[in-house]
Design a protein around this motif. Sequence first.
Motif, PDB file in Angstrom:
ATOM      1  N   VAL A  33       6.110  -4.736  -1.267  1.00 49.79           N
ATOM      2  CA  VAL A  33       5.567  -6.704  -1.440  1.00 49.79           C
ATOM      3  C   VAL A  33       4.269  -6.059  -1.885  1.00 49.79           C
ATOM      4  CG1 VAL A  33       4.612  -8.509  -0.893  1.00 49.79           C
ATOM      5  CG2 VAL A  33       7.238  -8.709  -0.310  1.00 49.79           C
ATOM      6  N   GLN A  36       4.553  -2.069  -3.576  1.00 46.14           N
ATOM      7  CA  GLN A  36       4.947  -1.665  -4.636  1.00 46.14           C
ATOM      8  C   GLN A  36       5.778  -3.002  -5.885  1.00 46.14           C
ATOM      9  OE1 GLN A  36       9.016  -0.804  -2.752  1.00 46.14           O
ATOM     10  NE2 GLN A  36       8.315   1.733  -2.990  1.00 46.14           N
ATOM     11  N   ILE A  37       5.591  -3.727  -5.301  1.00 50.72           N
ATOM     12  CA  ILE A  37       5.983  -5.806  -6.112  1.00 50.72           C
ATOM     13  C   ILE A  37       4.140  -5.892  -6.831  1.00 50.72           C
ATOM     14  CG2 ILE A  37       6.553  -8.102  -6.235  1.00 50.72           C
ATOM     15  CD1 ILE A  37       8.634  -6.792  -4.394  1.00 50.72           C
ATOM     16  N   GLN A  39       1.180  -4.064  -6.341  1.00 49.61           N
ATOM     17  CA  GLN A  39       0.975  -2.866  -6.175  1.00 49.61           C
ATOM     18  C   GLN A  39      -0.697  -2.834  -6.104  1.00 49.61           C
ATOM     19  OE1 GLN A  39       1.934  -0.937 -10.310  1.00 49.61           O
ATOM     20  NE2 GLN A  39       3.929  -1.602  -9.933  1.00 49.61           N
TER      21      GLN A  39
END
Length: 164
Positions: A33, A36-37, A39
């Motif tokens: 979360v 990656q998502i 950032q």
Amino acid sequence: MKANLEQQQNPRPLIVAGLFLGLGQGGFFDGIVFHQILQWHHMFSNIESSKTIIGLEINTLGDGLFHVLDWLFTIIGIICLWRAGNREDVPWSTGILLGSVMMGAGLFNVVEGILDHHIFNLHHVKPGTHQLAWDIGFIAVGVLFILLGWWVIQKFSHLETTSK
């Protein structure tokens, strides 16, 4: 006979399995979360060269190693759960397992938050304005999960011993 059976119940192996599963899943949630998502940060976002190609490569490696640790915690948790399931003295309880997973996820937040955000200063939850509030909130959510998980374990341990 009933009192003797209750004394023989040992939830510790199930709790240990849940703690390791929670550590792994808490780490995966954080990495997937926040890294990656959203950032918001990577493992080594506070290094000087984090905005360069080399910095991105270092951060990708750091995030990968972070996920290896999460994976190892999860594998250890699965092995512990398997071993607990083969023992007759371990109560097979969704509540105890869920509570200990919550505690493990909370423990992840507390330890990772203190080490990476404050002691080693590797990164912050959301760098920039109010980053200290985000970092403290991350740890506070961890403490809340630990307390809530402990409460769930206590609640289900009590229900199981009185309902058997």
